[in-house]
Scaffold this active site. Structure first.
Site, mmCIF file in Angstrom:
data_model
loop_
_atom_site.group_PDB
_atom_site.id
_atom_site.type_symbol
_atom_site.label_atom_id
_atom_site.label_comp_id
_atom_site.label_asym_id
_atom_site.label_seq_id
_atom_site.Cartn_x
_atom_site.Cartn_y
_atom_site.Cartn_z
ATOM 1 N N LYS A 130 0.817 -1.218 0.000
ATOM 2 C CA LYS A 130 0.000 0.000 0.000
ATOM 3 C C LYS A 130 0.849 1.266 0.000
ATOM 4 C CE LYS A 130 -4.411 -1.744 1.442
ATOM 5 N NZ LYS A 130 -5.607 -1.722 2.224
ATOM 6 N N LYS A 217 -4.954 -9.385 -6.516
ATOM 7 C CA LYS A 217 -6.181 -9.962 -5.941
ATOM 8 C C LYS A 217 -7.369 -9.037 -6.194
ATOM 9 C CE LYS A 217 -6.535 -8.265 -1.246
ATOM 10 N NZ LYS A 217 -7.908 -8.146 -0.835
ATOM 11 N N LYS A 220 -11.800 -4.324 -3.041
ATOM 12 C CA LYS A 220 -12.794 -3.248 -3.100
ATOM 13 C C LYS A 220 -12.144 -1.953 -3.559
ATOM 14 C CE LYS A 220 -14.649 -4.780 1.178
ATOM 15 N NZ LYS A 220 -13.463 -4.461 1.988
HETATM 16 P P1 ATP Z 1 -9.762 -3.240 0.474
HETATM 17 O O1 ATP Z 1 -9.602 -3.288 -1.013
HETATM 18 O O2 ATP Z 1 -10.575 -2.075 0.982
HETATM 19 O O3 ATP Z 1 -8.443 -3.413 1.217
HETATM 20 P P2 ATP Z 1 -10.544 -5.994 0.456
HETATM 21 O O4 ATP Z 1 -11.399 -6.228 -0.729
HETATM 22 O O5 ATP Z 1 -9.121 -6.425 0.381
HETATM 23 O O6 ATP Z 1 -10.664 -4.482 0.888
HETATM 24 P P3 ATP Z 1 -11.086 -6.667 3.255
HETATM 25 O O7 ATP Z 1 -12.228 -5.926 3.829
HETATM 26 O O8 ATP Z 1 -9.702 -6.207 3.619
HETATM 27 O O9 ATP Z 1 -11.262 -6.748 1.657
HETATM 28 O O10 ATP Z 1 -11.177 -8.220 3.623
HETATM 29 C C1 ATP Z 1 -12.346 -8.883 4.121
HETATM 30 C C2 ATP Z 1 -12.093 -10.384 4.032
HETATM 31 O O11 ATP Z 1 -12.114 -10.796 2.654
HETATM 32 C C3 ATP Z 1 -10.721 -10.826 4.576
HETATM 33 O O12 ATP Z 1 -10.860 -12.057 5.249
HETATM 34 C C4 ATP Z 1 -9.878 -11.012 3.338
HETATM 35 O O13 ATP Z 1 -8.842 -11.962 3.526
HETATM 36 C C5 ATP Z 1 -10.924 -11.539 2.344
HETATM 37 N N1 ATP Z 1 -10.563 -11.215 0.962
HETATM 38 C C6 ATP Z 1 -10.382 -9.974 0.454
HETATM 39 N N2 ATP Z 1 -10.092 -10.038 -0.850
HETATM 40 C C7 ATP Z 1 -10.069 -11.357 -1.174
HETATM 41 C C8 ATP Z 1 -9.820 -12.073 -2.384
HETATM 42 N N3 ATP Z 1 -9.545 -11.437 -3.504
HETATM 43 N N4 ATP Z 1 -9.868 -13.428 -2.364
HETATM 44 C C9 ATP Z 1 -10.146 -14.090 -1.204
HETATM 45 N N5 ATP Z 1 -10.399 -13.467 -0.030
HETATM 46 C C10 ATP Z 1 -10.366 -12.117 -0.009
#
Ligand code: ATP
Length: 355
Positions: A130, A217, A220
């Protein structure tokens, strides 16, 4: 060393389990969140008995480690709560709450910050990702983002979690939480308390990749909205994004995440959305698909995603306009989470001499 095992491998069935996990209210949850974490939260809720406590948090204090417009954050907090209900979490069975409504999380974080090593935090992959491109000393490097894993450790430890179901991207942070708990117990306890050392549970869909950039990955916060399938997407949106997913020009269909990340991601999504589709693994599924055009593969992937998303989308549409239901769920979650967190915080304060 990372410590991840399945739930049934770790604790005898009659022992007390506390499941804790969280999601940032940084947008409508996507398919990666669902397959990697949220689906497992619901499964754990629906398959465990009363000896298991389930606590799920909308971690809004984590969400502000990157700047969010205030009105947007308020909206996302509400939408994310509605989504947790739409996927099937039941506030009577699971504690569902906004992190900032339970001050014990931030209080324990300060206490653990006095234990946490800055060297260890600086090696965290998510911090490096990040902040990549920023020079040391840059105004853009914020303390909150650096200490994100300490807050995450507090979230888990303040509820005495025994198990934490997350996607693979969180495994390193969970290892840090385990290390913090062990260190605290060593210095202030008898080695086995007051903090519980939690186990990490990684789902089989551990990393769903972006549709437009399959080496990254699905997330959001990715700048391109076409990179992710939202759990509120219409059937047309699902088909449009899946059809536009980046693949490659190689002949045939095969599963090789290194050489063919785009195609392999689609196979992974199909496999997990259909719970294996009757195949032992993704390689076997890809063999069965070989001979089909990528257009046909994408059609099957869209069908499978729509099958997962449709019931969630429909329930979400009912829930999001029900203010009373959302307010009640939020208030009930805050009360239950406050009670849950107070026990560990009291023990920690006693152990270090604050009380
Ligand atoms: P941001 O983009 O705002 O960092 P994010 O999409 O990475 O958000 P989080 O809110 O940080 O999502 O994660 C919520 C849950 O979803 C966590 O357990 C994380 O490991 C899981 N997760 C997030 N992205 C993935 C993905 N691409 N595949 C599998 N699990 C995921």
């Amino acid at each position: 060393m990372q410590h991840t095992r399945s739930l049934s491998q770790q604790t005898p069935s009659n022992s007390l389990k506390v499941i804790f996990s969280g999601i940032q209210p940084t947008g409508i949850p996507h398919l990666g969140n669902y397959l990697g974490a949220l689906r497992q939260w619901v499964h754990l809720q629906n398959t465990s008995d009363d000896s298991t406590t389930l606590i799920y948090s909308l971690v809004d204090l984590h969400a502000i480690t990157l700047r969010q417009p205030p009105a947007q954050l308020r909206q996302w907090k509400r939408e994310s709560l509605a989504m947790l209900l739409a996927i099937g979490l039941d506030p009577k069975r699971s504690t569902i709450f906004h992190q900032s409504t339970v001050p014990a999380h931030a209080e324990l974080m300060w206490i653990l910050s006095c234990q946490a090593s800055t060297g260890y935090l600086g090696r965290m992959t998510q911090w490096k990702d990040k902040t990549s491109g920023e020079k040391e000393g840059s105004e853009k490097l914020k303390l909150g983002l650096f200490s994100y894993p300490v807050l995450q450790a507090s979230d888990v430890l303040v509820h005495g979690a025994t198990h934490v179901p997350v996607g693979e991207d969180q495994a390193q942070h969970l290892e840090f939480a385990r290390e913090v708990a062990r260190g605290f117990n060593h210095v202030y306890g008898d080695g086995t308390g007051p903090l519980m050392v939690p186990e990490t549970i990684i789902s089989s869909a551990k990393r769903v990749m972006s549709l437009t950039d399959p080496e990254a990955k699905m997330s959001k916060s990715h700048a391109n909205p076409k990179s992710r399938i939202l759990l509120t997407d219409s059937e047309d949106e699902i088909r449009g994004k899946t059809n536009a997913a980046v693949t490659d020009s190689n002949a045939g269909v095969s599963y090789d995440p290194v050489q063919r990340p785009g195609v392999s991601n689609l196979i992974d999504i199909l496999y997990h959305c259909t719970k294996g589709a009757g195949f032992a693994d993704q390689v076997a599924l890809a063999k069965d698909l070989d001979g089909s055009s990528l257009r046909v593969v994408k059609q099957r992937v869209s069908d499978a995603i729509e099958g997962q998303v449709r019931p969630i989308r429909e329930r979400y549409q009912e829930i999001i306009s029900n203010d009373q239901l959302l307010d009640d769920a939020s208030a009930e979650g805050m009360l239950k989470a406050t009670i849950s967190a107070s026990a560990t915080l009291a023990k920690v304060k006693q152990a270090i001499g604050l009380t």
